[in-house]
Enzyme design. Sequence first.
Site, mmCIF file in Angstrom:
data_model
loop_
_atom_site.group_PDB
_atom_site.id
_atom_site.type_symbol
_atom_site.label_atom_id
_atom_site.label_comp_id
_atom_site.label_asym_id
_atom_site.label_seq_id
_atom_site.Cartn_x
_atom_site.Cartn_y
_atom_site.Cartn_z
ATOM 1 N N GLU A 40 2.051 -5.459 13.387
ATOM 2 C CA GLU A 40 0.922 -5.583 14.315
ATOM 3 C C GLU A 40 0.333 -6.989 14.264
ATOM 4 O O GLU A 40 -0.141 -7.505 15.253
ATOM 5 C CB GLU A 40 -0.151 -4.536 13.963
ATOM 6 C CG GLU A 40 -1.185 -4.333 15.060
ATOM 7 C CD GLU A 40 -2.318 -3.403 14.634
ATOM 8 O OE1 GLU A 40 -2.317 -2.897 13.497
ATOM 9 O OE2 GLU A 40 -3.219 -3.218 15.465
ATOM 10 N N ARG B 205 0.806 -1.224 0.000
ATOM 11 C CA ARG B 205 0.000 0.000 0.000
ATOM 12 C C ARG B 205 0.832 1.264 0.000
ATOM 13 O O ARG B 205 0.326 2.349 -0.299
ATOM 14 C CB ARG B 205 -0.968 -0.026 1.194
ATOM 15 C CG ARG B 205 -2.150 -0.943 0.952
ATOM 16 C CD ARG B 205 -2.980 -1.104 2.187
ATOM 17 N NE ARG B 205 -2.432 -2.088 3.085
ATOM 18 C CZ ARG B 205 -2.515 -2.012 4.422
ATOM 19 N NH1 ARG B 205 -3.083 -0.982 4.986
ATOM 20 N NH2 ARG B 205 -2.019 -2.968 5.162
#
Length: 171
Positions: free
Chosen positions: A96, A59
């Site tokens: 994460e 991204r």
Amino acid sequence: MFRIQDYIRDIKDFPKKDIIYKDITPLLQDPSATREALKKLLELLGDQKVHKVVGIESRGFFFATLLAQELNAGFVPIRKPGKLPFNTFRENYSLEYGEDVLEIHCDAIQEGEKVLVHDDVLATGGTAAAACKLVEKMGGEIVQCNFLMDLDFLKGRDKLNPYEVVSLVTY
Ligand SMILES: O=P(O)(O)OC[C@H]1O[C@H](OP(=O)(O)OP(=O)(O)O)[C@H](O)[C@@H]1O
Ligand SMILES: Nc1ncnc2[nH]cnc12
């Protein structure tokens, strides 16, 4: 007034339970919002000279290529392992929701070049910190790390301490 948060949607439990995933596809679908976001990133950079813009897979590629064009700089992809065809340098990192490796082409950055590192999200900071390490190993100088958003509760800025870190919105 342009508010980037109006173009970022929350997807609950993606890609894993208890993750609230920040989806930027509504932003990308809207050309004027994309232009506004690009303009704001450029404003935060100011008139600092940049030779290369590094975008982090996947991204990070979207805005990094736009930034590179606007800055008349080269675009450099940092990719997940095994995707780049030429010789690479690599760095392990954690994020994460998992662990991964990043790679960069060994001829992508020259000694002394000024480098802007871009990604869409700053979360724990593991990804961006690994990208910065790769750039510095090659002799590049990090001018700034910029992001569309940062997730403040994950304290990613702490991992990017030596660098200037900016983002368009903080959650
Ligand atoms: O600050 P961190 O905790 O390291 O996390 C941030 C990274 O996580 C996401 O990428 P992801 O690995 O999900 O890959 P993608 O861009 O290909 O979807 C995001 O685009 C950042 O690159
Ligand atoms: N919550 C999140 N949403 C989107 N991208 C991410 N990368 C790391 N954490 C993320």
